[in-house]
Design a protein around this motif. Structure first.
Motif, PDB file in Angstrom:
ATOM      1  N   ARG A  11     -11.086   5.226  13.288  1.00 21.39           N
ATOM      2  CA  ARG A  11     -10.857   3.865  13.785  1.00 21.39           C
ATOM      3  C   ARG A  11     -10.231   3.054  12.663  1.00 21.39           C
ATOM      4  O   ARG A  11     -10.786   2.973  11.568  1.00 21.39           O
ATOM      5  CB  ARG A  11     -12.182   3.235  14.216  1.00 21.39           C
ATOM      6  N   VAL A  12      -9.074   2.451  12.940  1.00 19.24           N
ATOM      7  CA  VAL A  12      -8.331   1.700  11.917  1.00 19.24           C
ATOM      8  C   VAL A  12      -8.052   0.300  12.440  1.00 19.24           C
ATOM      9  O   VAL A  12      -7.462   0.134  13.520  1.00 19.24           O
ATOM     10  CB  VAL A  12      -7.001   2.407  11.562  1.00 19.24           C
ATOM     11  N   ALA A  69     -10.066   1.920   7.617  1.00 18.04           N
ATOM     12  CA  ALA A  69      -9.110   1.157   6.809  1.00 18.04           C
ATOM     13  C   ALA A  69      -8.710  -0.098   7.564  1.00 18.04           C
ATOM     14  O   ALA A  69      -8.853  -0.171   8.797  1.00 18.04           O
ATOM     15  CB  ALA A  69      -7.870   1.995   6.485  1.00 18.04           C
ATOM     16  N   LEU A  70      -8.230  -1.085   6.813  1.00 23.64           N
ATOM     17  CA  LEU A  70      -7.654  -2.291   7.401  1.00 23.64           C
ATOM     18  C   LEU A  70      -6.180  -2.319   7.030  1.00 23.64           C
ATOM     19  O   LEU A  70      -5.827  -2.285   5.847  1.00 23.64           O
ATOM     20  CB  LEU A  70      -8.354  -3.543   6.882  1.00 23.64           C
ATOM     21  N   ILE A  71      -5.309  -2.382   8.038  1.00 18.87           N
ATOM     22  CA  ILE A  71      -3.866  -2.470   7.820  1.00 18.87           C
ATOM     23  C   ILE A  71      -3.453  -3.898   8.148  1.00 18.87           C
ATOM     24  O   ILE A  71      -3.635  -4.358   9.278  1.00 18.87           O
ATOM     25  CB  ILE A  71      -3.102  -1.465   8.695  1.00 18.87           C
ATOM     26  N   LEU A  88     -11.009 -10.404   3.046  1.00 18.49           N
ATOM     27  CA  LEU A  88     -12.113 -10.557   2.098  1.00 18.49           C
ATOM     28  C   LEU A  88     -13.343  -9.791   2.570  1.00 18.49           C
ATOM     29  O   LEU A  88     -14.023  -9.128   1.768  1.00 18.49           O
ATOM     30  CB  LEU A  88     -12.426 -12.041   1.928  1.00 18.49           C
ATOM     31  N   ARG A  89     -13.632  -9.846   3.853  1.00 24.35           N
ATOM     32  CA  ARG A  89     -14.782  -9.103   4.384  1.00 24.35           C
ATOM     33  C   ARG A  89     -14.569  -7.601   4.239  1.00 24.35           C
ATOM     34  O   ARG A  89     -15.496  -6.853   3.909  1.00 24.35           O
ATOM     35  CB  ARG A  89     -15.003  -9.455   5.853  1.00 24.35           C
ATOM     36  N   ALA A  90     -13.345  -7.134   4.489  1.00 21.25           N
ATOM     37  CA  ALA A  90     -13.059  -5.707   4.332  1.00 21.25           C
ATOM     38  C   ALA A  90     -13.246  -5.279   2.883  1.00 21.25           C
ATOM     39  O   ALA A  90     -13.823  -4.217   2.601  1.00 21.25           O
ATOM     40  CB  ALA A  90     -11.640  -5.406   4.800  1.00 21.25           C
ATOM     41  N   VAL A  97      -7.560  -1.463   2.029  1.00 17.69           N
ATOM     42  CA  VAL A  97      -6.605  -2.371   2.673  1.00 17.69           C
ATOM     43  C   VAL A  97      -5.201  -1.875   2.353  1.00 17.69           C
ATOM     44  O   VAL A  97      -4.875  -1.607   1.192  1.00 17.69           O
ATOM     45  CB  VAL A  97      -6.797  -3.823   2.190  1.00 17.69           C
ATOM     46  N   ASP A  98      -4.375  -1.746   3.356  1.00 20.51           N
ATOM     47  CA  ASP A  98      -3.019  -1.219   3.183  1.00 20.51           C
ATOM     48  C   ASP A  98      -2.084  -2.009   4.098  1.00 20.51           C
ATOM     49  O   ASP A  98      -2.510  -2.921   4.822  1.00 20.51           O
ATOM     50  CB  ASP A  98      -3.003   0.278   3.537  1.00 20.51           C
TER      51      ASP A  98
END
Length: 467
Positions: A11-12, A69-71, A88-90, A97-98
């Protein structure tokens, strides 16, 4: 589409659902991931939902549970002037983060190239000014030479929207500092640095942070060849860091301020003539004055960088010259939109900062200058060397009166609106004059973007001329 590799079954989260965000979500799904999409804007969320994507509210406390991941879209701040709350939460949760650029480089060479005779190569262009023209010029020369090529990044298509590359294809990317600063993978085969002037300083925490974001393109992946503009200290420093010695031809130095000498691979332009030297001997030359789509010293710098990149790809000087000759230029970048009654009309709406506007002023004489908008940090003092070419300024923007005062001794008329400025400039223009839109400012006080501002200028000029 370039399917994203490395997140199969994961899950991204995808933050920001503009052009690049939507393309990223679809590319993640194509690669076997589950994209979880969010944008703080209701309209953007509605577009994503209509496109069949799954919305995932990142404001919820458990939003990042089970997320790999967070994109994030490039325009969303992750550090300065302050991090976006979702990013910031991620980061607090330890989630990588990418952005789409990182996913592109991560995915491009993941196995599909094994049966190709010539794996595709990537030419990536960054810098403060001229990167769009440089990237488009490289792409055009390659097309004119019959080489398979695609153009993407900060110009044209999003990187994950590209077609899967063919055998021997050359992918040309224009990359902004917003794109290079966060990408977790940056591995171009050829990297180009045009120049560095102050811009986006709030986003990068100052000039040093801005340069650091650009430098990542060269430091993270180690390109096979690096084309470096050395007319500013930062470019000189970067070239010095990358080269093993004066004769290291993996680094090609480019200048329009001085004649470069030495044993290395050098490309410079003086008085309109481009010259290439290797090991102290001239091996190529082009008369840039014969290329109407590349007027002025700033475009000669773009031409030098594009020439050098094309030479690293095996094109001959003659082939590059032929490509230059058929280049039509880009909208909003020294774009000649009309010539009538001895007056030339030029749209350089992309000149959104002082340095870019100065280069436009230095490219023409007898200028009736349409200028103004949201002034950036640093003021207008750096425009001084080009003001001798200005006959009169016609100032637009919501703060046109204050902007006009900052122009000093230049005769200036406060017009506020584009239609008023165009009408005034055209009524006063004489044969030999150039009516030039080079705002030296952002467009957001009156327009959604610089393209809309340039389109307004072009439409009003052509309507007045009956074109």
């Amino acid at each position: 589409m370039i399917p994203v590799r490395g997140y199969e079954g994961e899950r991204v989260a995808v933050l920001g659902l503009g052009r690049s965000g939507l393309a990223t979500a679809h590319a993640l799904a194509a690669g076997g991931a589950t994209p979880l999409c969010w944008d703080d804007g209701a309209e953007a969320r509605a577009r994503a939902e209509a496109a069949g994507l799954t919305l995932h509210d990142l404001t919820r406390r458990e939003a990042f549970d089970g997320v790999a991941a967070l994109i994030t879209s490039p325009g969303i701040p992750h550090l300065y002037p302050e991090p976006n709350r979702h990013i910031l939460r991620a980061l607090h949760a330890g989630i990588p983060v990418d952005n789409d650029i990182g996913l592109f480089f991560r995915s491009l060479g993941s196995g599909e190239w094994d049966e190709m005779d010539q794996p595709p190569r990537v030419i990536a262009v960054t810098g403060s000014n001229g990167k769009s023209t440089t990237a488009a010029l490289i792409h055009h020369v390659l097309e004119a030479a019959g080489r398979p090529t695609q153009l993407a990044g900060n110009i044209g298509r999003g990187v994950l929207d590209l077609d899967p590359p063919r055998d021997g294809e050359l992918i040309v990317l224009e990359l902004s500092s917003y794109q290079t600063e966060l990408a977790r993978a940056l591995t171009p085969d050829v990297a180009v640095f045009t120049n560095l002037t102050p811009d986006h300083l709030d986003r990068h925490g100052g000039l040093g942070g801005y340069f650091a974001a650009k430098r990542r393109l060269f430091a993270e992946g180690g390109p096979d060849r690096a084309v470096i503009g050395v007319d500013e200290p930062e470019g000189l420093f970067l070239a010095g860091q990358l080269a093993m010695g004066p004769g290291d031809d993996r680094v090609i130095r480019v200048s329009v301020n001085e004649k470069l000498t030495g044993p290395g691979w050098l490309v410079h332009a003086r008085k309109g003539f481009l010259s290439e030297t290797r090991k102290g001997k001239q091996v190529g030359a082009i008369d840039l004055r014969a290329v109407p789509a590349l007027p002025g010293t700033h475009n000669h710098q773009n031409a030098c960088a594009a020439y050098a990149a094309c030479r690293t790809l095996g094109l001959s000087p003659k082939v590059v010259e032929q490509g230059f000759a058929s280049f039509a230029g880009l909208p909003h970048r020294s774009q000649i939109v009309a010539e009538a009654n001895g007056v030339r009309y030029v749209n350089d709406s992309k000149a959104t900062n002082v340095d870019a506007a100065l280069k436009a002023l230095m490219a023409f004489d007898n200028i009736r200058w349409i200028v103004g908008g949201l002034q950036k940090e640093g003021g207008l003092a750096a425009l001084a060397p080009g003001l001798a070419n200005v006959t009169k300024a016609y100032v637009i923007g919501r703060e046109a009166e204050a902007f006009a005062r900052d122009l000093g001794d230049v005769e200036a008329e406060v017009c506020t609106e584009m239609q008023v400025a165009v009408a005034a400039a055209m009524s006063e223009a004489a044969p030999g004059d150039t009516v030039l839109l080079a705002p030296a400012a952002a467009s957001f006080d009156q327009y959604d973007n610089f393209e809309q501002r340039g389109d307004d200028f072009v439409a009003r000029v052509r309507a007045a001329l009956g074109a």
